[in-house]
Design a protein around this motif. Structure first.
Motif, PDB file in Angstrom:
ATOM      1  N   ILE A  95       7.518  13.851  -5.027  1.00  0.00           N
ATOM      2  CA  ILE A  95       8.952  13.611  -4.821  1.00  0.00           C
ATOM      3  C   ILE A  95       9.217  12.204  -5.348  1.00  0.00           C
ATOM      4  CG2 ILE A  95      10.822  13.368  -3.148  1.00  0.00           C
ATOM      5  CD1 ILE A  95       9.410  15.489  -1.461  1.00  0.00           C
ATOM      6  N   TYR A  96      10.149  12.083  -6.299  1.00  0.00           N
ATOM      7  CA  TYR A  96      10.323  10.853  -7.064  1.00  0.00           C
ATOM      8  C   TYR A  96      11.495   9.980  -6.627  1.00  0.00           C
ATOM      9  CZ  TYR A  96       6.749  12.780 -10.082  1.00  0.00           C
ATOM     10  OH  TYR A  96       5.563  13.296 -10.564  1.00  0.00           O
ATOM     11  N   GLY A  97      12.136  10.261  -5.529  1.00  0.00           N
ATOM     12  CA  GLY A  97      13.225   9.409  -5.060  1.00  0.00           C
ATOM     13  C   GLY A  97      14.126  10.166  -4.106  1.00  0.00           C
ATOM     14  N   GLU A  98      15.127   9.473  -3.582  1.00  0.00           N
ATOM     15  CA  GLU A  98      16.022  10.080  -2.574  1.00  0.00           C
ATOM     16  C   GLU A  98      16.821  11.241  -3.146  1.00  0.00           C
ATOM     17  OE1 GLU A  98      19.365   8.805   0.765  1.00  0.00           O
ATOM     18  OE2 GLU A  98      18.678   7.315  -0.696  1.00  0.00           O
ATOM     19  N   GLU A  99      17.345  11.087  -4.355  1.00  0.00           N
ATOM     20  CA  GLU A  99      18.120  12.175  -4.966  1.00  0.00           C
ATOM     21  C   GLU A  99      17.236  13.414  -5.137  1.00  0.00           C
ATOM     22  OE1 GLU A  99      20.951  12.828  -8.858  1.00  0.00           O
ATOM     23  OE2 GLU A  99      19.075  11.728  -9.138  1.00  0.00           O
ATOM     24  N   HIS A 100      16.015  13.201  -5.614  1.00  0.00           N
ATOM     25  CA  HIS A 100      15.081  14.295  -5.811  1.00  0.00           C
ATOM     26  C   HIS A 100      14.727  14.952  -4.475  1.00  0.00           C
ATOM     27  CE1 HIS A 100      10.994  15.728  -7.543  1.00  0.00           C
ATOM     28  NE2 HIS A 100      11.935  16.596  -7.851  1.00  0.00           N
ATOM     29  N   ASP A 128      -1.959   6.859   2.594  1.00  0.00           N
ATOM     30  CA  ASP A 128      -2.981   5.829   2.709  1.00  0.00           C
ATOM     31  C   ASP A 128      -3.126   5.512   4.202  1.00  0.00           C
ATOM     32  OD1 ASP A 128      -3.597   2.738   2.982  1.00  0.00           O
ATOM     33  OD2 ASP A 128      -4.430   3.411   1.067  1.00  0.00           O
ATOM     34  N   GLU A 129      -4.299   5.792   4.753  1.00  0.00           N
ATOM     35  CA  GLU A 129      -4.479   5.675   6.207  1.00  0.00           C
ATOM     36  C   GLU A 129      -4.280   4.252   6.717  1.00  0.00           C
ATOM     37  OE1 GLU A 129      -7.806   6.668   9.615  1.00  0.00           O
ATOM     38  OE2 GLU A 129      -7.976   7.620   7.666  1.00  0.00           O
ATOM     39  N   SER A 130      -4.694   3.254   5.952  1.00  0.00           N
ATOM     40  CA  SER A 130      -4.599   1.879   6.438  1.00  0.00           C
ATOM     41  C   SER A 130      -3.171   1.339   6.402  1.00  0.00           C
ATOM     42  CB  SER A 130      -5.530   0.959   5.643  1.00  0.00           C
ATOM     43  OG  SER A 130      -5.187   0.973   4.276  1.00  0.00           O
ATOM     44  N   THR A 131      -2.390   1.689   5.372  1.00  0.00           N
ATOM     45  CA  THR A 131      -1.023   1.171   5.269  1.00  0.00           C
ATOM     46  C   THR A 131       0.028   2.165   5.752  1.00  0.00           C
ATOM     47  OG1 THR A 131      -0.723   2.024   3.013  1.00  0.00           O
ATOM     48  CG2 THR A 131      -1.671  -0.203   3.246  1.00  0.00           C
ATOM     49  N   ARG A 132      -0.364   3.441   5.884  1.00  0.00           N
ATOM     50  CA  ARG A 132       0.547   4.531   6.254  1.00  0.00           C
ATOM     51  C   ARG A 132       1.646   4.755   5.203  1.00  0.00           C
ATOM     52  NH1 ARG A 132      -0.103   5.912  11.792  1.00  0.00           N
ATOM     53  NH2 ARG A 132       2.067   6.413  12.112  1.00  0.00           N
ATOM     54  N   ARG A 133       1.392   4.288   3.987  1.00  0.00           N
ATOM     55  CA  ARG A 133       2.335   4.505   2.893  1.00  0.00           C
ATOM     56  C   ARG A 133       1.950   5.777   2.141  1.00  0.00           C
ATOM     57  NH1 ARG A 133       2.754  -0.669  -0.741  1.00  0.00           N
ATOM     58  NH2 ARG A 133       4.372   0.598  -1.734  1.00  0.00           N
ATOM     59  N   VAL A 134       2.944   6.366   1.477  1.00  0.00           N
ATOM     60  CA  VAL A 134       2.739   7.608   0.737  1.00  0.00           C
ATOM     61  C   VAL A 134       2.429   7.295  -0.723  1.00  0.00           C
ATOM     62  CG1 VAL A 134       3.842   9.758  -0.035  1.00  0.00           C
ATOM     63  CG2 VAL A 134       4.232   8.898   2.293  1.00  0.00           C
ATOM     64  N   LYS A 135       1.393   7.973  -1.237  1.00  0.00           N
ATOM     65  CA  LYS A 135       1.005   7.827  -2.637  1.00  0.00           C
ATOM     66  C   LYS A 135       1.337   9.107  -3.391  1.00  0.00           C
ATOM     67  CE  LYS A 135      -2.932   4.713  -2.678  1.00  0.00           C
ATOM     68  NZ  LYS A 135      -4.372   4.629  -2.986  1.00  0.00           N
ATOM     69  N   LEU A 136       1.799   8.936  -4.625  1.00  0.00           N
ATOM     70  CA  LEU A 136       1.988  10.071  -5.526  1.00  0.00           C
ATOM     71  C   LEU A 136       0.617  10.518  -6.026  1.00  0.00           C
ATOM     72  CD1 LEU A 136       4.998   8.722  -7.634  1.00  0.00           C
ATOM     73  CD2 LEU A 136       5.068  10.100  -5.543  1.00  0.00           C
ATOM     74  N   SER A 137       0.562  11.688  -6.637  1.00  0.00           N
ATOM     75  CA  SER A 137      -0.717  12.221  -7.110  1.00  0.00           C
ATOM     76  C   SER A 137      -1.340  11.373  -8.216  1.00  0.00           C
ATOM     77  CB  SER A 137      -0.556  13.671  -7.577  1.00  0.00           C
ATOM     78  OG  SER A 137       0.416  13.755  -8.602  1.00  0.00           O
ATOM     79  N   ASN A 138      -0.550  10.525  -8.885  1.00  0.00           N
ATOM     80  CA  ASN A 138      -1.090   9.640  -9.928  1.00  0.00           C
ATOM     81  C   ASN A 138      -1.573   8.310  -9.358  1.00  0.00           C
ATOM     82  OD1 ASN A 138       1.246   8.206  -9.400  1.00  0.00           O
ATOM     83  ND2 ASN A 138       2.178   8.562 -11.404  1.00  0.00           N
ATOM     84  N   GLY A 139      -1.523   8.135  -8.023  1.00  0.00           N
ATOM     85  CA  GLY A 139      -1.997   6.921  -7.382  1.00  0.00           C
ATOM     86  C   GLY A 139      -0.937   5.863  -7.139  1.00  0.00           C
ATOM     87  N   TRP A 141       2.560   4.222  -5.567  1.00  0.00           N
ATOM     88  CA  TRP A 141       3.247   4.350  -4.278  1.00  0.00           C
ATOM     89  C   TRP A 141       4.561   5.104  -4.465  1.00  0.00           C
ATOM     90  CZ3 TRP A 141       0.056   3.524  -0.609  1.00  0.00           C
ATOM     91  CH2 TRP A 141      -0.880   2.497  -0.670  1.00  0.00           C
ATOM     92  N   ALA A 142       4.890   5.943  -3.524  1.00  0.00           N
ATOM     93  CA  ALA A 142       6.173   6.658  -3.547  1.00  0.00           C
ATOM     94  C   ALA A 142       7.294   5.654  -3.313  1.00  0.00           C
ATOM     95  CB  ALA A 142       6.188   7.733  -2.474  1.00  0.00           C
ATOM     96  N   THR A 143       8.391   5.823  -4.031  1.00  0.00           N
ATOM     97  CA  THR A 143       9.527   4.905  -3.886  1.00  0.00           C
ATOM     98  C   THR A 143      10.453   5.312  -2.745  1.00  0.00           C
ATOM     99  OG1 THR A 143      10.821   6.166  -5.493  1.00  0.00           O
ATOM    100  CG2 THR A 143       9.507   4.307  -6.327  1.00  0.00           C
TER     101      THR A 143
END
Length: 198
Positions: A95-100, A128-139, A141-143
């Motif tokens: 998922i590449y952004g809020e509109e998407h 990412d377990e340590s930061t709890r941030r979401v990563k895209l499949s290419n590594g 960070w999700a925006t």
């Protein structure tokens, strides 16, 4: 009369698309063993055949990519979802952004059967377990992230599912859910190149 013609066309398309989707997934399944626990799972069994016949069709064009929602008659694990996307010549979607996000939420809601409380789908993002941030499949960070209330859990589960209510009234309990790979979702959103550029 026009609605009867449209229904006949839809039924024909669903039947032919289902057969084509199952055949292409069978070929992929021969190359990739999907395991659930200690047993190999055949995602082409009768219950997990593609229900809506939309493999190979773009439901949404966004950012030069094709996004297709595939709903299964029976819920699917992450491994089964990966095989379904490979059979549709794609991969688990990001998922590449809020509109998407809003476009995909509307798509999943539109495919929810009447009388059903909601629908869920696998995506290709991880946590990412340590930061709890979401990563895209290419590594990267999700925006944009939109978690369901009380998610992610502590500690977070590593994979992303997406739950949508059919009525859109309860906004708190819609959005990303952290999941184990063995848990199941109703379907998957696949991402691929647009068909005319392949």
């Amino acid at each position: 009369m026009a609605s009867m013609t449209m229904l006949a066309v839809t039924v024909t398309c669903v039947f032919s698309c289902v057969i084509g989707g199952i055949e292409s997934t069978r070929k992929v399944n021969q190359e990739f063993n999907v395991t659930a626990g200690n047993t190999t799972t055949d995602v082409i069994d009768e219950e997990r055949s593609i229900a809506h016949g939309n493999a190979g069709r773009c439901d949404i064009l966004y950012g030069g990519k094709c996004f297709t929602l595939i709903i299964s008659r029976a819920s699917m694990s992450l491994g089964e979802a990966e095989v379904v996307c490979k059979g549709a010549k794609g991969k688990l979607a990001n998922i590449y952004g809020e509109e998407h996000f809003n476009m995909l939420r509307a798509l999943i809601r539109a495919r929810t059967d009447i009388g059903k409380g909601g629908n869920s789908a696998w995506f290709g993002m991880t946590i990412d377990e340590s930061t709890r941030r979401v990563k895209l499949s290419n590594g990267e960070w999700a925006t944009y992230t939109r978690w369901e209330k009380n998610r992610p859990l502590t500690p977070p589960r590593p994979y992303i599912g997406f739950f949508v209510h059919s009525d859109n009234l309860n906004q708190d309990y819609q959005g990303y859910r952290d999941r184990w790979a063995s848990e199941t979702q109703h379907g998957v959103v696949c991402e691929s190149k647009v068909p005319w550029e392949q």
